[in-house]
Write a protein that holds these residues in place. Structure first.
Motif, short mmCIF file in Angstrom:
data_model
loop_
_atom_site.label_atom_id
_atom_site.label_comp_id
_atom_site.label_asym_id
_atom_site.label_seq_id
_atom_site.Cartn_x
_atom_site.Cartn_y
_atom_site.Cartn_z
N PRO A 25 0.77 -1.10 -0.14
CA PRO A 25 0.07 -0.21 0.02
C PRO A 25 0.84 1.17 -0.02
O PRO A 25 2.05 1.20 0.46
N LEU A 26 0.25 2.41 -0.36
CA LEU A 26 0.75 3.71 -0.61
C LEU A 26 1.28 4.13 1.04
O LEU A 26 0.56 3.71 2.05
N PRO A 27 2.19 4.78 1.26
CA PRO A 27 2.59 5.23 2.76
C PRO A 27 1.52 6.29 3.37
O PRO A 27 1.41 6.05 4.42
N SER A 28 1.12 6.85 2.35
CA SER A 28 -0.26 7.61 2.72
C SER A 28 -1.51 7.39 2.21
O SER A 28 -1.43 7.21 0.84
N ALA A 29 -2.20 6.84 3.10
CA ALA A 29 -3.65 6.41 2.50
C ALA A 29 -4.63 7.32 2.50
O ALA A 29 -5.94 7.24 2.62
N GLY A 30 -4.16 8.77 2.57
CA GLY A 30 -5.27 9.90 2.54
C GLY A 30 -5.88 10.23 1.28
O GLY A 30 -6.96 10.87 1.25
N CYS A 31 -5.20 9.67 0.15
CA CYS A 31 -5.69 10.16 -1.25
C CYS A 31 -5.71 9.02 -2.08
O CYS A 31 -4.65 8.25 -2.17
N SER A 32 -6.68 8.83 -2.91
CA SER A 32 -6.69 7.48 -3.76
C SER A 32 -5.61 7.87 -5.03
O SER A 32 -5.34 6.52 -5.68
N TRP A 33 -5.16 9.15 -5.22
CA TRP A 33 -4.66 9.43 -6.48
C TRP A 33 -3.08 9.93 -6.17
O TRP A 33 -2.96 10.90 -5.60
N PHE A 34 -2.17 9.11 -6.57
CA PHE A 34 -0.84 9.43 -6.16
C PHE A 34 -0.26 10.81 -6.94
O PHE A 34 0.29 11.48 -6.36
N GLY A 35 -0.58 10.88 -7.98
CA GLY A 35 -0.20 12.06 -8.97
C GLY A 35 -0.74 12.16 -10.14
O GLY A 35 -1.65 11.46 -10.49
N GLU A 36 -0.42 12.90 -10.92
CA GLU A 36 -0.84 13.41 -12.45
C GLU A 36 0.40 13.34 -13.41
O GLU A 36 1.34 13.27 -13.01
N THR A 37 -0.06 13.15 -14.86
CA THR A 37 0.81 13.33 -15.53
C THR A 37 -0.05 14.32 -16.75
O THR A 37 -0.38 13.37 -17.78
N ASP A 38 -0.08 15.25 -16.80
CA ASP A 38 -0.57 16.14 -17.85
C ASP A 38 0.11 17.27 -17.94
O ASP A 38 1.19 17.49 -17.75
N GLN A 39 -0.64 18.34 -18.95
CA GLN A 39 0.37 19.40 -19.39
C GLN A 39 0.68 20.41 -18.40
O GLN A 39 1.62 21.34 -18.48
N ARG A 40 -0.21 20.36 -17.26
CA ARG A 40 0.40 21.36 -16.16
C ARG A 40 1.43 20.78 -15.18
O ARG A 40 2.09 21.49 -14.36
N ASP A 41 1.75 19.46 -15.64
CA ASP A 41 2.83 18.73 -14.59
C ASP A 41 3.88 18.50 -15.28
O ASP A 41 4.40 19.15 -16.03
N VAL A 42 4.13 17.01 -15.31
CA VAL A 42 5.46 16.73 -15.79
C VAL A 42 5.44 16.48 -17.31
O VAL A 42 6.42 16.87 -18.06
N ASN A 43 4.26 16.75 -17.89
CA ASN A 43 4.21 16.90 -19.19
C ASN A 43 5.17 15.72 -20.17
O ASN A 43 5.77 16.09 -20.94
N ILE A 44 4.70 14.49 -19.70
CA ILE A 44 5.35 13.48 -20.53
C ILE A 44 4.19 12.38 -20.94
O ILE A 44 3.30 12.43 -20.26
N GLY A 45 4.56 11.57 -21.62
CA GLY A 45 3.69 10.55 -22.10
C GLY A 45 2.78 11.06 -23.10
O GLY A 45 1.47 10.64 -23.25
#
Length: 405
Positions: A25-45
């Motif tokens: 399990p994730l170290p923090s169970a406070g949020c179902s979504w670990f992160g993003e990957t879209d134009q506002r963020d890492v912008n890869i993929g």
């Protein structure tokens, strides 16, 4: 927490994403979504700049399943995809396929009566797909998933562009045993997870290629840009199909394309997605030469459509002709201050009766023949030529027919 790279060879449309997948399990169970990957963020993929992507590592376990609960977002489209640690899609489910909870209604299927709720429940079940699958379920073989998998939640064209979640709370994810005992409950996210930043690519999209900089030959480019369907996209959307072409400055600094525009539901204008349309969504985007970082996109609802056709110009800001604007019926895309870029044409969820979608292109197909008038014909052009006569002047200068309006 170890990292694993999900990748595809350079020069092909796909995705490269380094995410910390874990067998626990994730170290923090406070949020179902670990992160993003879209134009506002890492912008890869190769993100579509009208789409938003949230990531959640899953723990494949035979007989266990992940339960996703949420509200239907106010958006053009949403889906859940599961990938292995190489970025191969193991399964997906999208909006119209997800039945509403009791007392709720699915706005992607039909008109919703006043007073109906908007809740749904979907499942990722780690077992081989049975002959009689349960509804609302993505089946994933643990042998195919290995010891780590990735759940990606996609939302395209939210009703309000500043609210990526589509005006509803983020879905919640919990893992349970086959008997329904909760193993891990990750809870809700109050806000979008913190972005990582993509300032470099945003800056590149606003810059010109340096004067006098070398222009290496690019073997993937042709003097008249030609499109190929991209098959086997890693971390790709199973509801999309893609055409890809490479643009290189060895042939010029401006490209213009013209085609008939597929019909679509303009959800930003209040049109429902369940109407009679050729495609659910389409867009044209520029990416770096490896097909990873996005420079710019112009989707269906922002592209000026004149007499049923679209015209796009790809150039640097400094060489953008004065008539390459929406007021003149032209959508403009930034080249990205690179020697070469990839241009990608997305088609999503074609109607069964629409014969000219990218999805109809097979490995042995002629792309222009399948797409017909919807084929995005493209040429390199001098900015002054486009300034004098638009796409028709450019096509004439390249010796191509200009019969379409």
């Amino acid at each position: 927490m170890g990292g694993v790279t999900l990748g595809t060879p350079a020069g092909t449309h796909g995705a490269v994403l380094s995410v910390p997948l874990t067998a626990g399990p994730l170290p923090s169970a406070g949020c179902s979504w670990f992160g993003e990957t879209d134009q506002r963020d890492v912008n890869i993929g190769a993100p579509d700049l009208d789409a938003f992507y949230w990531l959640s590592p899953l723990t494949p376990s035979l007989g266990a399943r992940d339960v996703i609960t949420g509200s239907y977002p106010h958006a053009r489209y949403f889906s859940f995809h599961v990938y292995d640690n190489q970025g191969n899609a193991l399964g997906s489910i999208y909006d119209q396929q997800i039945a509403p909870d009791r007392g709720s209604a699915n706005p992607f299927r039909g008109r919703v009566r006043r007073g109906r709720g908007d809740r749904f429940t979907a499942y990722v079940s780690f077992e081989p797909r049975p002959s009689r699958p349960a509804p609302d379920t993505v089946y994933v073989s643990p042998a195919a998933a290995g010891d780590a998998a990735l759940l990606v939640y996609r939302v395209y064209v939210p009703a309000h562009p500043t609210v990526p979640s589509g005006d509803v709370p983020f879905p919640q994810v919990r893992q349970e045993t086959g008997s329904g005992q909760t193993l891990t409950a990750l809870g809700a996210c109050a806000t979008t997870p913190p972005p990582f930043g993509s300032v470099f690519w945003q800056a590149a999209a606003s810059e010109d290629y340096p004067a006098g900089a070398p222009v290496p030959a690019n073997g993937a480019a042709t003097r008249i840009p030609t499109w190929q369907r991209s098959f086997g996209n890693q971390l790709g959307n199973q509801q999309n199909a893609y055409l890809v072409t490479t643009l290189s400055r060895q042939y010029g600094d401006l490209v213009v394309l013209h085609a008939r525009a597929p019909t679509f539901p303009n959800s930003r204008a209040g049109q429902p997605v369940y109407g009679r349309h050729q495609l659910r969504y389409w867009s044209l985007c520029t990416y770096d030469a490896s097909g990873q970082a996005g420079f710019g996109c112009a989707a269906d609802y922002v592209a000026p459509i004149r007499s049923g056709s679209i015209t796009y110009v790809v150039s640097d800001p400094g060489t953008r002709p004065a008539n390459a604007t929406a007021a003149h019926g032209v959508a403009w895309l930034p080249w990205g201050a690179q020697p070469a870029v990839q241009l990608v044409y997305r088609n999503m969820l074609p109607a069964t009766w629409f014969a000219h979608a990218v999805q109809r292109v097979k490995p042995s197909s002629s792309v222009p023949k399948v797409l017909g008038a919807y084929y995005p014909s493209a040429v390199y052009c001098a900015p002054a030529t486009f300034g004098r006569g638009g796409w028709r002047a450019c096509f004439a200068a390249a010796g191509l027919r200009t019969g379409r309006s």
